[in-house]
Motif scaffolding. Sequence first.
Motif, PDB file in Angstrom:
ATOM      1  N   ALA A  51      -0.144  11.053   4.884  1.00 54.21           N
ATOM      2  CA  ALA A  51       0.206   9.827   5.608  1.00 54.21           C
ATOM      3  C   ALA A  51       0.296   8.643   4.651  1.00 54.21           C
ATOM      4  O   ALA A  51       1.227   7.829   4.749  1.00 54.21           O
ATOM      5  CB  ALA A  51      -0.820   9.558   6.710  1.00 54.21           C
ATOM      6  N   ALA A  52      -0.636   8.536   3.733  1.00 53.49           N
ATOM      7  CA  ALA A  52      -0.600   7.446   2.758  1.00 53.49           C
ATOM      8  C   ALA A  52       0.644   7.558   1.873  1.00 53.49           C
ATOM      9  O   ALA A  52       1.300   6.550   1.575  1.00 53.49           O
ATOM     10  CB  ALA A  52      -1.864   7.461   1.902  1.00 53.49           C
ATOM     11  N   LEU A  53       0.984   8.766   1.467  1.00 55.31           N
ATOM     12  CA  LEU A  53       2.172   8.975   0.649  1.00 55.31           C
ATOM     13  C   LEU A  53       3.439   8.579   1.405  1.00 55.31           C
ATOM     14  O   LEU A  53       4.332   7.928   0.846  1.00 55.31           O
ATOM     15  CB  LEU A  53       2.246  10.437   0.212  1.00 55.31           C
ATOM     16  N   LEU A  54       3.519   8.936   2.689  1.00 58.23           N
ATOM     17  CA  LEU A  54       4.673   8.542   3.495  1.00 58.23           C
ATOM     18  C   LEU A  54       4.773   7.030   3.628  1.00 58.23           C
ATOM     19  O   LEU A  54       5.877   6.471   3.587  1.00 58.23           O
ATOM     20  CB  LEU A  54       4.596   9.193   4.878  1.00 58.23           C
ATOM     21  N   LEU A  55       3.652   6.360   3.782  1.00 59.82           N
ATOM     22  CA  LEU A  55       3.673   4.896   3.856  1.00 59.82           C
ATOM     23  C   LEU A  55       4.201   4.285   2.562  1.00 59.82           C
ATOM     24  O   LEU A  55       5.032   3.368   2.587  1.00 59.82           O
ATOM     25  CB  LEU A  55       2.270   4.362   4.149  1.00 59.82           C
ATOM     26  N   VAL A  56       3.732   4.787   1.449  1.00 56.37           N
ATOM     27  CA  VAL A  56       4.186   4.264   0.160  1.00 56.37           C
ATOM     28  C   VAL A  56       5.677   4.523  -0.028  1.00 56.37           C
ATOM     29  O   VAL A  56       6.427   3.627  -0.453  1.00 56.37           O
ATOM     30  CB  VAL A  56       3.359   4.884  -0.993  1.00 56.37           C
ATOM     31  N   ILE A  57       6.140   5.719   0.303  1.00 58.50           N
ATOM     32  CA  ILE A  57       7.559   6.042   0.178  1.00 58.50           C
ATOM     33  C   ILE A  57       8.388   5.132   1.075  1.00 58.50           C
ATOM     34  O   ILE A  57       9.440   4.627   0.669  1.00 58.50           O
ATOM     35  CB  ILE A  57       7.810   7.533   0.510  1.00 58.50           C
ATOM     36  N   ASN A  58       7.912   4.896   2.302  1.00 57.34           N
ATOM     37  CA  ASN A  58       8.624   4.023   3.230  1.00 57.34           C
ATOM     38  C   ASN A  58       8.711   2.595   2.691  1.00 57.34           C
ATOM     39  O   ASN A  58       9.765   1.947   2.778  1.00 57.34           O
ATOM     40  CB  ASN A  58       7.934   4.045   4.588  1.00 57.34           C
ATOM     41  N   LEU A  59       7.628   2.088   2.132  1.00 52.20           N
ATOM     42  CA  LEU A  59       7.647   0.741   1.565  1.00 52.20           C
ATOM     43  C   LEU A  59       8.612   0.646   0.384  1.00 52.20           C
ATOM     44  O   LEU A  59       9.374  -0.322   0.267  1.00 52.20           O
ATOM     45  CB  LEU A  59       6.240   0.336   1.127  1.00 52.20           C
TER      46      LEU A  59
END
Length: 108
Positions: A51-59
């Motif tokens: 989930a944290a990785l997806l947030l970073v990728i999205n940002l």
Amino acid sequence: METERFEEQLRAIPLGTPDRQVRRRLMQRAAKAARRQCRGRTLRWAFAAAAALLLVINLIFGQIHQERLARITGHPGYPQPTSGVAYADGLEQREHLMYELLGENGNS
């Protein structure tokens, strides 16, 4: 029989231990339970990391997208801050247009 003497006799009796097979089964069950807990904990951390990785990728993707829009259009893809009065006027205009579209009862 006196209480003290009875207690001494109870202390003198050796306590029995479980059978070897029973002890082995109990140890196996305890080991399985410990492995399940460890696996569950690892799985929760893996989901949190994903989930944290997806947030970073999205940002990062959002920043790249904003930069591309700025290069294409010549200005940022996000609106500039406006005053409260101008924002309220815009909301009032939007309400008026919606009222014209939907009519008095909200139906056209």
